[in-house]
Design an enzyme around this catalytic site. Structure first.
Site, mmCIF file in Angstrom:
data_model
loop_
_atom_site.group_PDB
_atom_site.id
_atom_site.type_symbol
_atom_site.label_atom_id
_atom_site.label_comp_id
_atom_site.label_asym_id
_atom_site.label_seq_id
_atom_site.Cartn_x
_atom_site.Cartn_y
_atom_site.Cartn_z
ATOM 1 N N GLY A 1 -4.583 -4.300 -3.703
ATOM 2 C CA GLY A 1 -5.557 -3.218 -3.896
ATOM 3 C C GLY A 1 -4.768 -1.997 -4.296
ATOM 4 N N HIS A 2 -4.783 -1.658 -5.580
ATOM 5 C CA HIS A 2 -3.999 -0.527 -6.082
ATOM 6 C C HIS A 2 -4.958 0.593 -6.496
ATOM 7 C CE1 HIS A 2 -0.209 -3.101 -7.132
ATOM 8 N NE2 HIS A 2 -0.696 -3.352 -5.939
ATOM 9 N N ASP B 1 0.812 -1.218 0.000
ATOM 10 C CA ASP B 1 0.000 0.000 0.000
ATOM 11 C C ASP B 1 0.844 1.267 0.000
ATOM 12 O OD1 ASP B 1 -2.198 -1.727 0.137
ATOM 13 O OD2 ASP B 1 -2.035 -1.793 2.327
ATOM 14 N N GLU B 2 1.985 1.216 -0.638
ATOM 15 C CA GLU B 2 2.876 2.375 -0.687
ATOM 16 C C GLU B 2 2.411 3.412 -1.697
ATOM 17 O OE1 GLU B 2 3.874 -0.773 -1.178
ATOM 18 O OE2 GLU B 2 5.401 -1.287 0.307
ATOM 19 N N GLY C 1 0.152 14.129 -2.778
ATOM 20 C CA GLY C 1 -1.308 14.054 -2.741
ATOM 21 C C GLY C 1 -1.760 12.861 -3.547
ATOM 22 N N GLN D 1 1.813 -6.450 -3.499
ATOM 23 C CA GLN D 1 2.384 -6.598 -2.152
ATOM 24 C C GLN D 1 3.722 -5.840 -2.081
ATOM 25 O OE1 GLN D 1 1.107 -9.702 -3.796
ATOM 26 N NE2 GLN D 1 -0.703 -8.645 -3.098
ATOM 27 N N THR E 1 2.987 -12.750 2.296
ATOM 28 C CA THR E 1 2.116 -13.341 1.302
ATOM 29 C C THR E 1 2.854 -14.542 0.713
ATOM 30 O OG1 THR E 1 0.654 -12.872 -0.565
ATOM 31 C CG2 THR E 1 2.877 -11.903 -0.657
ATOM 32 N N THR F 1 -8.461 -3.437 -0.153
ATOM 33 C CA THR F 1 -9.070 -4.726 -0.464
ATOM 34 C C THR F 1 -10.058 -5.157 0.628
ATOM 35 O OG1 THR F 1 -7.159 -5.406 -1.740
ATOM 36 C CG2 THR F 1 -8.549 -7.171 -0.918
ATOM 37 N N LYS G 1 1.752 2.063 -5.169
ATOM 38 C CA LYS G 1 2.267 1.497 -6.417
ATOM 39 C C LYS G 1 1.325 1.773 -7.587
ATOM 40 C CE LYS G 1 2.406 -2.518 -4.374
ATOM 41 N NZ LYS G 1 2.146 -2.132 -2.980
HETATM 42 P P1 GDP Z 1 -0.738 0.296 -3.558
HETATM 43 O O1 GDP Z 1 -1.344 -0.965 -3.075
HETATM 44 O O2 GDP Z 1 0.743 0.339 -3.338
HETATM 45 O O3 GDP Z 1 -1.097 0.653 -4.976
HETATM 46 O O4 GDP Z 1 -1.325 1.464 -2.631
HETATM 47 P P2 GDP Z 1 -2.888 1.649 -2.210
HETATM 48 O O5 GDP Z 1 -3.617 2.180 -3.382
HETATM 49 O O6 GDP Z 1 -3.399 0.440 -1.537
HETATM 50 O O7 GDP Z 1 -2.742 2.747 -1.058
HETATM 51 C C1 GDP Z 1 -2.151 3.975 -1.301
HETATM 52 C C2 GDP Z 1 -3.171 5.080 -1.000
HETATM 53 O O8 GDP Z 1 -2.507 6.323 -0.913
HETATM 54 C C3 GDP Z 1 -4.224 5.266 -2.066
HETATM 55 O O9 GDP Z 1 -5.419 5.661 -1.463
HETATM 56 C C4 GDP Z 1 -3.661 6.389 -2.945
HETATM 57 O O10 GDP Z 1 -4.668 7.131 -3.602
HETATM 58 C C5 GDP Z 1 -2.991 7.228 -1.899
HETATM 59 N N1 GDP Z 1 -1.791 7.968 -2.347
HETATM 60 C C6 GDP Z 1 -0.817 7.582 -3.220
HETATM 61 N N2 GDP Z 1 0.167 8.503 -3.257
HETATM 62 C C7 GDP Z 1 -0.191 9.489 -2.396
HETATM 63 C C8 GDP Z 1 0.430 10.714 -1.968
HETATM 64 O O11 GDP Z 1 1.527 11.072 -2.376
HETATM 65 N N3 GDP Z 1 -0.259 11.449 -1.026
HETATM 66 C C9 GDP Z 1 -1.468 11.070 -0.521
HETATM 67 N N4 GDP Z 1 -2.059 11.838 0.382
HETATM 68 N N5 GDP Z 1 -2.069 9.935 -0.907
HETATM 69 C C10 GDP Z 1 -1.440 9.151 -1.819
HETATM 70 P P1 IMO Z 2 -0.890 -4.244 -2.273
HETATM 71 O O1 IMO Z 2 -0.461 -4.777 -3.619
HETATM 72 C C1 IMO Z 2 -0.907 -4.835 2.061
HETATM 73 C C2 IMO Z 2 -1.002 -8.984 3.489
HETATM 74 C C3 IMO Z 2 -2.246 -9.444 4.218
HETATM 75 C C4 IMO Z 2 -1.638 -10.476 5.168
HETATM 76 C C5 IMO Z 2 -0.536 -11.109 4.304
HETATM 77 C C6 IMO Z 2 -0.945 -12.420 3.652
HETATM 78 O O2 IMO Z 2 -2.157 -3.481 -2.295
HETATM 79 O O3 IMO Z 2 0.239 -3.532 -1.620
HETATM 80 P P2 IMO Z 2 -2.536 -13.024 1.609
HETATM 81 O O4 IMO Z 2 -4.001 -12.817 1.411
HETATM 82 O O5 IMO Z 2 -1.672 -12.396 0.554
HETATM 83 O O6 IMO Z 2 -2.160 -14.458 1.835
HETATM 84 O O7 IMO Z 2 -2.201 -12.279 3.009
HETATM 85 O O8 IMO Z 2 -0.222 -10.146 3.317
HETATM 86 N N1 IMO Z 2 -1.248 -8.403 2.145
HETATM 87 C C7 IMO Z 2 -1.168 -7.096 1.857
HETATM 88 N N2 IMO Z 2 -0.958 -6.033 2.671
HETATM 89 N N3 IMO Z 2 -1.049 -4.650 0.718
HETATM 90 C C8 IMO Z 2 -1.239 -5.709 -0.096
HETATM 91 O O9 IMO Z 2 -1.238 -5.597 -1.432
HETATM 92 C C9 IMO Z 2 -1.347 -6.996 0.468
HETATM 93 N N4 IMO Z 2 -1.559 -8.225 -0.037
HETATM 94 C C10 IMO Z 2 -1.482 -9.079 1.004
HETATM 95 O O10 IMO Z 2 -2.854 -8.382 4.919
HETATM 96 O O11 IMO Z 2 -1.000 -9.826 6.240
HETATM 97 MG MG MG Z 3 -2.846 -1.617 -1.769
#
Ligand code: GDP
Ligand code: IMO
Ligand code: MG
Length: 428
Positions: free
Chosen positions: A40-41, A13-14, A414, A223, A238, A299, A16
């Protein structure tokens, strides 16, 4: 710059999805090489927000060929559900390619994921419950179902029978569940065949040919490094290789073709699910990061655990992945903090340890050693040039960069598509 790998540096959830979207307008292919719909991207384009789980984020960019490669695992119901939902929102999904070698998540994988978690009790991993672990377990155990198996009913039936032989004993006798019927599983999978067939191809051949022809391919990791089955905080990980090496085995494109390895890293840290997390906060600061950063799972909707930036983790990610560039996201979330602690090393049972320890027990015992950096109060979401950031924000980035062993080339300020400060072009 033909082949670029983009992965997560921390526990997922960085951002990506957003980083992929930033580059998608200039690439020809975006490849998902690991994981499934546990990801969940999020991509925010104007006032539209998209949450991609199984499909690579590049599918949102017109002209990109999205690819689900051999290293990914596919829940077919989710695949067609996501495709329909995107189509309904006007996204052209017709170019999707799916590897004939990717493994398929079936109903029994989802069931086993949930019952095994329940049986683990206090040792639960907190999986997403999507059947990811059991599907990869079957792959390694050589009883998995691959996409290509769906095109021969006889073979499919044989393989499902083989896979269920032991599992049904386990489900009935150990887990007290009803046995899964081979006929039901086969019928369910066959129901997708006609829609699936036109997408399925030798994606390794297609990607290598595209690279030979000078096309640009972006590998979008799911992940992250600390969730990688080999290099993460095992067993709280994972079940796939989320690090850059996974892009090679997960796609059939050799490592010597990779030109750039981009790691996406938050300006602080979050984690969903169980497992060690040295800089985790249980106080008002943790709540500040969660509420300002909207840290709730894309997710599962679970609140994410939050903590300060962990430099040993970033250095570890640099080393394991061969990171050439960092994208530092969510710097804006730190706005308003007077002082920002940054973990520079750990104290492990009285010893100062500068790197992520190899021993699981040591990592569980690791207490962060913090350095405090000055914060800033100005809104930075509209800033587009590094020199326009408040001095304290510039200093925060520079200090982190000094600890990460690779340049911070892009900074997120943002959620929206254009809310970035680009210091170095990621594709040149
Ligand atoms: P991913 O799984 O690495 O693609 O990341 P996620 O989408 O799960 O979570 C990242 C969250 O941070 C999302 O809600 C994005 O819209 C948000 N986001 C991404 N970059 C930034 C940023 O630079 N600032 C802020 N405030 N939100 C961001
Ligand atoms: P993105 O791509 C954050 C975590 C789950 C659990 C562990 C194993 O959005 O960064 P799994 O269902 O994969 O066997 O669960 O990994 N996990 C994530 N945490 N972002 C994800 O994906 C994740 N995908 C799995 O919460 O701790
Ligand atoms: Mg995510």
């Amino acid at each position: 710059m033909p082949a670029i790998v983009l992965i997560g540096a921390q526990w997922g959830d960085e951002g990506k999805g957003k980083a992929t979207d930033l580059l998608s307008g200039r690439v020809d292919y975006v490849v998902k090489f690991n994981g499934g719909n546990n990801a969940g991207h999020t991509v925010v384009i104007g006032d539209r927000k998209y949450a991609l789980h199984l499909l690579p984020s590049g599918i949102l960019s017109p002209g990109v060929v999205p690819v689900i490669a051999n290293g990914a695992v596919i829940d077919l119901e989710v695949l067609f559900g996501e495709l329909e939902a995107l189509s309904a929102r006007g996204v052209d999904v017709s170019r999707l390619r799916v590897s004939a070698n990717a493994h398929v998540i079936t109903a029994y994988h989802r069931t086993i994921d949930r019952v095994t978690e329940r049986f683990l009790g206090k040792r639960q991993i907190g999986t997403t419950g999507r059947g990811i672990g059991p599907t990869y377990a079957d792959k390694i155990n050589r009883v998995g179902i691959r996409v290509q198996d769906l095109f021969d009913e006889g073979i499919l039936r044989q393989k499902v029978e083989g896979a269920l032989e032991q599992k049904n004993h386990l489900l009935v006798k150990v887990y007290n569940r009803r046995a899964v019927s081979v006929d039901e599983v086969v019928a369910d999978l066959l129901g997708y065949v006609d829609r699936l067939r036109p997408m399925v191809t030798d994606t390794a051949l297609e990607l290598n040919t595209a690279l030979d022809d000078g096309r640009t391919v972006l590998f979008e990791g799911g992940q992250a490094t600390m969730l990688d089955v080999d290099h993460g905080t095992y067993p709280f990980v994972t079940s796939s290789n989320a690090t850059s090496g996974g892009a090679a085995t997960g796609s059939g494109v050799a490592p010597n073709r990779f030109d750039r390895i981009i790691a996406v890293c938050k300006a602080y840290t979050t984690r969903v699910g169980a497992g060690p997390f040295p800089t985790e906060l249980h106080d008002a600061s943790g709540e500040f990061l969660r509420s300002h950063g909207f840290e709730f799972g894309t997710t599962t909707g679970r609140p994410r655990r939050t903590g300060w930036f962990d430099a040993p983790v970033a250095r570890y990610a640099q080393r394991i992945n061969g990171v050439t560039d960092f994208v530092l996201t969510k710097l804006d979330v730190l706005t308003g903090l007077e002082r920002i602690p940054v973990c520079v090393a750990y104290d492990v049972d009285g010893r100062r340890v500068p790197e992520v320890p190899v021993s699981q027990s040591d990592f569980h015992h690791a207490v962060p050693v913090y350095e405090e950096l000055p914060g800033w109060s100005e809104d930075i979401t509209g800033v587009r040039r590094f020199e326009d950031l408040p001095q304290a924000a510039q200093d925060y980035v520079t200090a982190l960069e000094g600890m990460m062993r690779a340049p911070i080339s892009v900074i997120g300020v943002g959620p929206s598509r254009d809310a970035v400060v680009v210091r170095r072009d990621l594709l040149e």
